[in-house]
Design an enzyme around this catalytic site. Structure first.
Site, PDB file in Angstrom:
ATOM      1  N   VAL A  93       0.839  -1.203   0.000  1.00  0.00           N
ATOM      2  CA  VAL A  93       0.000   0.000   0.000  1.00  0.00           C
ATOM      3  C   VAL A  93       0.871   1.249   0.000  1.00  0.00           C
ATOM      4  O   VAL A  93       1.025   1.933  -1.012  1.00  0.00           O
ATOM      5  CB  VAL A  93      -0.961   0.001   1.218  1.00  0.00           C
ATOM      6  CG1 VAL A  93      -1.823   1.258   1.211  1.00  0.00           C
ATOM      7  CG2 VAL A  93      -1.845  -1.238   1.226  1.00  0.00           C
ATOM      8  N   CYS A  94       1.453   1.546   1.144  1.00  0.00           N
ATOM      9  CA  CYS A  94       2.136   2.824   1.327  1.00  0.00           C
ATOM     10  C   CYS A  94       3.524   2.888   0.709  1.00  0.00           C
ATOM     11  O   CYS A  94       4.110   3.967   0.638  1.00  0.00           O
ATOM     12  CB  CYS A  94       2.209   3.147   2.817  1.00  0.00           C
ATOM     13  SG  CYS A  94       0.573   3.349   3.555  1.00  0.00           S
ATOM     14  N   VAL A  95       4.043   1.755   0.259  1.00  0.00           N
ATOM     15  CA  VAL A  95       5.294   1.759  -0.507  1.00  0.00           C
ATOM     16  C   VAL A  95       4.995   1.671  -2.001  1.00  0.00           C
ATOM     17  O   VAL A  95       5.545   2.423  -2.803  1.00  0.00           O
ATOM     18  CB  VAL A  95       6.224   0.611  -0.071  1.00  0.00           C
ATOM     19  CG1 VAL A  95       7.456   0.537  -0.970  1.00  0.00           C
ATOM     20  CG2 VAL A  95       6.644   0.785   1.379  1.00  0.00           C
TER      21      VAL A  95
END
Length: 217
Positions: A118-120
C-alpha cells in the site's frame, strides 16, 4: 534519465534521498511478512546509514494521532527533524512530502515503509511515472502477509523500480573502503544491526589482536 545498467545505475549518496513511510505502531501490529523486530532493526540501520552518508531523509506518517508516532529507533536518529503527517494513503500525492524531496535536488529516490503493498507501492509507481529513479529497501518494509509483500515487489519491479536490502544499499553508498570518512560509521552500524556480519567482524578483530603463541620448544 534512469539508468538500468553500468556504473551510473549504482546508487550514490550525493544523488540519493531517502523517504521513510509510516513505520508506525498500527502498521507494525499487522505486519506478517517479516518478524516485526527485524523490520524495526533494519529500518533503524537504514536511517543511521543515511545519516552517516549525508543522505537527506524525509520522515512521514499517516494520521499519527490514530496510527501512532514513528518508531523511536528512527526519530532518535533525526531528533530535530519534523515528521510530515499525512492523510493521503499515497505519499506521493502529499505536496509537502514531494516538495521536501524535490528541494533536495536529488533524483535517486530510496523508499522504505509499511505496508509494502500500500504505502510503498503507491508512491513508488507514482514517482516512477514522473521519471524518478526509485529503489525500494525490501527488508525495511513489510506487508500484512508474505503474499502481499511479494506481490507488491513484483508489481513495483514490473513498473521499473529497483529492489535492495539495507546492507546492500549501504555498501553501494560506501563503494570503496578507502573512503575512510564514512567507513568507521558504517562499520559501527554493521556491528549494531547486521547480526552475523557484525559478529564476524568482531571475531576477525579478536583474531587479529590475539598474539600468536611462542613455541616454548
Amino acid at each position: 534519465m534512469t539508468f538500468r545498467n553500468g556504473l551510473d545505475s549504482l546508487l550514490r549518496p550525493e544523488d540519493s534521498v531517502l523517504v521513510l513511510i509510516d513505520h508506525q505502531p498500527y502498521q507494525l501490529a499487522n505486519l506478517n511478512s517479516h518478524e516485526p523486530q527485524m523490520v524495526v532493526n533494519n529500518t533503524a540501520a537504514l536511517a543511521k546509514a543515511a545519516k552517516a552518508f549525508g543522505v537527506p531523509t524525509i520522515l512521514t506518517s499517516v494520521i499519527a494521532e490514530r496510527g501512532g508516532l514513528l518508531f523511536p529507533q528512527i526519530t532518535d536518529v533525526f531528533p530535530d527533524q519534523q515528521v510530515i503527517d499525512r492523510t493521503f494513503i499515497n505519499t506521493w500525492e502529499d505536496r509537502k512530502v514531494v516538495d521536501a524531496v524535490r528541494a533536495t535536488g536529488r533524483k535517486q529516490l530510496v523508499i522504505a515503509g509499511l505496508w509494502t503493498e500500500v504505502c510503498v507501492a503507491m508512491p513508488t509507481i507514482h514517482a516512477l511515472g514522473e521519471g524518478w529513479d526509485v529503489t525500494v529497501i525490501t527488508d525495511a518494509s513489510g506487508g500484512v502477509s508474505v503474499e502481499a509483500h511479494a506481490l507488491a515487489i513484483q508489481r513495483m519491479m514490473a513498473a521499473g523500480a529497483n529492489m535492495m536490502t539495507w546492507l546492500a544499499l549501504a555498501a553501494e553508498w560506501q563503494r570503496d573502503w578507502a573512503r575512510t570518512e564514512q567507513a568507521a560509521e558504517l562499520t559501527e552500524i554493521i556491528k549494531q544491526h547486521a547480526a552475523g556480519s557484525g559478529i564476524a567482524y568482531l571475531w576477525e578483530q579478536q583474531l587479529l589482536n590475539t598474539p600468536v603463541p611462542v613455541d616454548a620448544g
